[in-house]
Scaffold this active site. Structure first.
Site, mmCIF file in Angstrom:
data_model
loop_
_atom_site.group_PDB
_atom_site.id
_atom_site.type_symbol
_atom_site.label_atom_id
_atom_site.label_comp_id
_atom_site.label_asym_id
_atom_site.label_seq_id
_atom_site.Cartn_x
_atom_site.Cartn_y
_atom_site.Cartn_z
ATOM 1 N N THR A 181 0.812 -1.227 0.000
ATOM 2 C CA THR A 181 0.000 0.000 0.000
ATOM 3 C C THR A 181 0.838 1.267 0.000
ATOM 4 O O THR A 181 1.669 1.482 0.881
ATOM 5 C CB THR A 181 -0.910 0.080 1.262
ATOM 6 O OG1 THR A 181 -1.587 -1.148 1.430
ATOM 7 C CG2 THR A 181 -1.913 1.219 1.155
ATOM 8 N N ARG A 209 -10.940 -11.154 -2.209
ATOM 9 C CA ARG A 209 -10.616 -10.506 -0.930
ATOM 10 C C ARG A 209 -10.344 -9.010 -1.151
ATOM 11 O O ARG A 209 -9.628 -8.615 -2.067
ATOM 12 C CB ARG A 209 -9.389 -11.174 -0.313
ATOM 13 C CG ARG A 209 -8.941 -10.598 1.037
ATOM 14 C CD ARG A 209 -7.854 -9.567 0.863
ATOM 15 N NE ARG A 209 -7.315 -9.120 2.156
ATOM 16 C CZ ARG A 209 -6.521 -8.055 2.300
ATOM 17 N NH1 ARG A 209 -6.190 -7.330 1.250
ATOM 18 N NH2 ARG A 209 -6.068 -7.716 3.477
ATOM 19 N N VAL A 210 -10.895 -8.169 -0.293
ATOM 20 C CA VAL A 210 -10.629 -6.731 -0.333
ATOM 21 C C VAL A 210 -10.141 -6.310 1.049
ATOM 22 O O VAL A 210 -10.703 -6.730 2.069
ATOM 23 C CB VAL A 210 -11.920 -5.948 -0.708
ATOM 24 C CG1 VAL A 210 -11.692 -4.453 -0.562
ATOM 25 C CG2 VAL A 210 -12.343 -6.286 -2.130
ATOM 26 N N GLY A 211 -9.098 -5.491 1.086
ATOM 27 C CA GLY A 211 -8.548 -5.037 2.367
ATOM 28 C C GLY A 211 -9.074 -3.668 2.760
ATOM 29 O O GLY A 211 -10.146 -3.231 2.333
HETATM 30 N N1 GLY Z 1 -3.413 -2.781 3.565
HETATM 31 C C1 GLY Z 1 -3.767 -3.372 2.361
HETATM 32 C C2 GLY Z 1 -4.532 -4.599 2.444
HETATM 33 O O1 GLY Z 1 -4.598 -5.217 3.500
HETATM 34 O O2 GLY Z 1 -5.084 -4.989 1.450
#
Ligand code: GLY
Length: 319
Positions: A181, A209-211
């Site tokens: 990130t 999956r999304v963060g």
């Molecule tokens: N901080 C980015 C993620 O966990 O996708």
């Protein structure tokens, strides 16, 4: 209350307010702080770009988007944009968001084939009635807006993924060797703060999956009366505490950016056992242009552009 004293009170309140606004305006005019900070030391060029744009008078929202684009375009940065790490099936999907000084925001989630997703998030904010676009819808919007369709998987990232596929060991540890990130905060000559976040998410994540990075309040939050914060690290833990919002709310209560980042990190640490170690870090900036940072694990660094100098800062950490 007698009429005369009532009029006096009204007059004196008005006078005091006028003096106070004047003092604030004078303070701002005499020394507007122009500053850009961004997560991790591999965002050196990105932060420099943002800082230079601010120095030329660009707005904070334009500076964050153009700054972050430098990292998104960089194939050597395997956690963002072109060359980002794929999911477990070998597909690169990107997440990003932006927030400006008016409290407007835009976000894109799980986007394929588009490099500059922070710019796309800004387009969602400015050109649609929505805040968030996901997957194919976001990609189609990008193509309509004239973005180029690009295969995001580089040979380097593909080779790493193929190597990982031999064991398929799923490790949630995110640190300097496996960091993720770009999060960036800028304050411009008008004392306006904006932020952006862009990520390919956790390497070899489950498809879909999304963060935290595209989630307003988790990966990024701005309140131009108070300041802004961005997060990096294990998104699941950041989402559980609405981390960036928490940092800004702590600053609203009077914490410095440093104290606010420390408190938000400690909240996550206290929710987890020591056996379960992973990385989360925050950087924050307040309305005076003061900044702070804190991480769970050592090794977190960030870039700080101020007065024409772009420095790498080693963050304090919990462990
Ligand atoms: N901080 C980015 C993620 O966990 O996708």
């Amino acid at each position: 209350m007698k009429r005369r004293s009532f009029i006096f009170d009204i007059f004196s309140v008005g006078f005091a307010t006028a003096i106070s606004s004047r003092l604030n305006a004078n303070n701002l005019n005499s020394s507007p702080v122009i500053r850009s900070i961004s997560t991790w030391n591999n965002t050196k060029e990105a932060n420099l770009m943002a800082g230079r744009l601010l120095d030329k008078g660009k707005s904070s929202i334009d500076a964050v988007v153009e700054g972050v684009a430098v990292s998104e375009n960089d194939p050597k940065n395997t956690t963002v944009g072109f060359g980002g790490a794929p999911d477990s099936s070998g597909k690169v999907t990107l997440d990003a968001c932006v927030m400006n000084h008016l409290g407007d925001c835009g976000s894109v989630v799980a986007v394929e084939n588009i490099v500059n997703v922070a710019r796309l998030a800004k387009d969602v904010m400015e050109k649609t009635p929505h805040v968030m676009l996901a997957g194919k819808g976001a990609e189609e919007f990008a193509l309509i807006e004239g973005y180029k369709k690009t295969d995001l998987l580089t040979e380097f990232s593909k080779k790493n993924w193929q190597k990982w596929s031999e064991t398929k060991e799923y490790s949630p540890i995110i640190n300097i060797d496996n960091h993720d990130t770009i999060g960036m905060l800028c304050i411009d000559q008008n004392n306006n703060i904006s932020g952006a976040c862009s990520s390919s998410g956790q390497a070899y994540k489950m498809p879909g999956r999304v963060g935290d990075s595209p989630i307003i309040g988790s990966g990024l939050f701005i309140d131009n009366k108070v300041g802004g914060a961005v997060a990096t690290g294990l998104g699941e833990e950041i989402i559980k505490t609405v981390g960036s919002f928490l940092v800004v709310e702590l600053m609203r209560q009077g914490f410095t950016p440093q104290e606010a980042c420390e408190s938000a990190v400690k909240r996550i640490v206290s929710n987890n056992s020591q056996k379960n170690r992973f990385q989360v870090a925050y950087i924050a900036m307040n309305k005076k242009g003061e900044v702070g940072s804190y991480s769970i694990e050592p090794g977190f660094t960030y870039m700080d552009y101020l007065n024409g100098k772009n420095k790498e800062i080693i963050s304090k950490s919990e462990f």
